[in-house]
Write an enzyme that holds these catalytic residues in place. Structure first.
Site, mmCIF file in Angstrom:
data_model
loop_
_atom_site.group_PDB
_atom_site.id
_atom_site.type_symbol
_atom_site.label_atom_id
_atom_site.label_comp_id
_atom_site.label_asym_id
_atom_site.label_seq_id
_atom_site.Cartn_x
_atom_site.Cartn_y
_atom_site.Cartn_z
ATOM 1 N N CYS A 131 0.845 -1.195 0.000
ATOM 2 C CA CYS A 131 0.000 0.000 0.000
ATOM 3 C C CYS A 131 0.887 1.255 0.000
ATOM 4 O O CYS A 131 1.582 1.528 -0.976
ATOM 5 C CB CYS A 131 -0.952 -0.053 1.196
ATOM 6 S SG CYS A 131 -2.210 1.239 1.239
ATOM 7 N N ASP A 182 -9.747 -3.166 -5.834
ATOM 8 C CA ASP A 182 -8.694 -2.299 -5.318
ATOM 9 C C ASP A 182 -8.829 -0.917 -5.947
ATOM 10 O O ASP A 182 -8.453 -0.702 -7.098
ATOM 11 C CB ASP A 182 -7.317 -2.905 -5.642
ATOM 12 C CG ASP A 182 -6.185 -2.194 -4.932
ATOM 13 O OD1 ASP A 182 -6.391 -1.063 -4.445
ATOM 14 O OD2 ASP A 182 -5.078 -2.764 -4.867
ATOM 15 N N HIS A 216 -8.147 -4.625 -1.580
ATOM 16 C CA HIS A 216 -6.944 -3.878 -1.199
ATOM 17 C C HIS A 216 -6.647 -4.116 0.285
ATOM 18 O O HIS A 216 -7.531 -4.041 1.126
ATOM 19 C CB HIS A 216 -7.188 -2.385 -1.446
ATOM 20 C CG HIS A 216 -6.024 -1.520 -1.103
ATOM 21 N ND1 HIS A 216 -5.035 -1.217 -2.014
ATOM 22 C CD2 HIS A 216 -5.681 -0.908 0.054
ATOM 23 C CE1 HIS A 216 -4.134 -0.445 -1.424
ATOM 24 N NE2 HIS A 216 -4.504 -0.247 -0.179
#
Length: 250
Positions: A131, A182, A216
């Site tokens: 991330c 995501d 995500h």
């Protein structure tokens, strides 16, 4: 780009086995293999927004150490990671927090850690960025400091500009662990990565995994009671270790 899934997830059980050390004046979580391991090789664990305090991150670092790599997680946030209670606070002011953690804030942190590692004889650095940790991984690859780059559900990458710059300037093989849902790295961006880097267009090496049924954050904070997410988290970790070992002699 940030997204709601960046601050959701479930904590994972376990007792971290690493320890906090100062490296180049930077607080780092360090996980060291128990047996023999190459002292000239290090994996830099470039964390999500929750940083060192999140147990999930420390446990993952420990898992890389179990696979033979001394693993170092620098505090990219200099004592100001996103609070863990933000996991359950969708109203948390992420913009204000993010304004304090621009590349200008974390680049000196990485530079200091890398310089200290070089001084102790480290010649091979692999990065694994999750991330928020993707741009730091990009930064080290573009500087020529890292030998291998892995990112999982990357955020804050400019598409296609950062992919093109990586292709044109980096010499570090790249693995992207991606997923079905995501907002930060959607399927359109995943396809663009394949178009720009795949098919031999990036000579050092490019691979991408895709995990159906995952969101995500899955590679760090996925819900392990969900079979698809469990498969994704474990599969992304396995792919990362194999990628490091494939290129550990660069």
């Amino acid at each position: 780009m940030s997204c709601d899934d960046c601050v959701k997830g479930v904590r994972h059980e376990g007792e971290p086995e690493g320890k906090i050390e100062q490296i180049g004046g930077v607080e780092c979580y360090v996980a060291t293999p128990t047996g023999e391991y190459p002292k000239d090789k290090v994996v830099l664990f470039l964390s999500d927004v929750f940083g060192i305090p999140l147990v999930n991150n420390k446990l993952l670092a420990d898992d890389f150490a179990r696979n033979g790599f001394r693993t170092i997680m620098p505090d990219l946030f200099q004592g100001d990671p996103l609070p863990e209670n933000a996991l359950n606070r969708p109203d948390f002011d992420r913009a204000a927090w993010g304004s304090r953690h621009t590349p200008e804030s974390w680049k000196p942190v990485l530079d200091a850690v890398v310089a200290a590692l070089r001084a102790e004889g480290v010649t091979w650095i692999g990065t694994t960025g999750y991330c928020f940790g993707a741009p730091p991984a990009w930064y080290l690859a573009l500087k020529g400091e890292s030998k291998v780059t892995v990112v999982a559900h990357p955020s804050r990458l400019r598409i296609p500009e950062d992919l093109e710059e990586y292709r044109d300037k980096s010499k570090a093989p790249l693995l992207i662990n991606s997923c079905e849902t995501d907002q930060a790295f959607p399927q359109e961006a995943q396809a663009k990565a394949d178009e720009i880097l795949g098919g031999g267009k990036f000579a050092p090496g490019y691979e991408r995994t895709y995990w159906e049924g995952c969101n995500h954050g899955f590679a760090v904070r996925g819900d392990m009671s969900n079979p698809k997410v469990k498969a994704g988290k474990e599969g992304a970790f396995d792919a990362t270790v194999k990628f490091f070992k494939k290129y550990q002699n660069l």
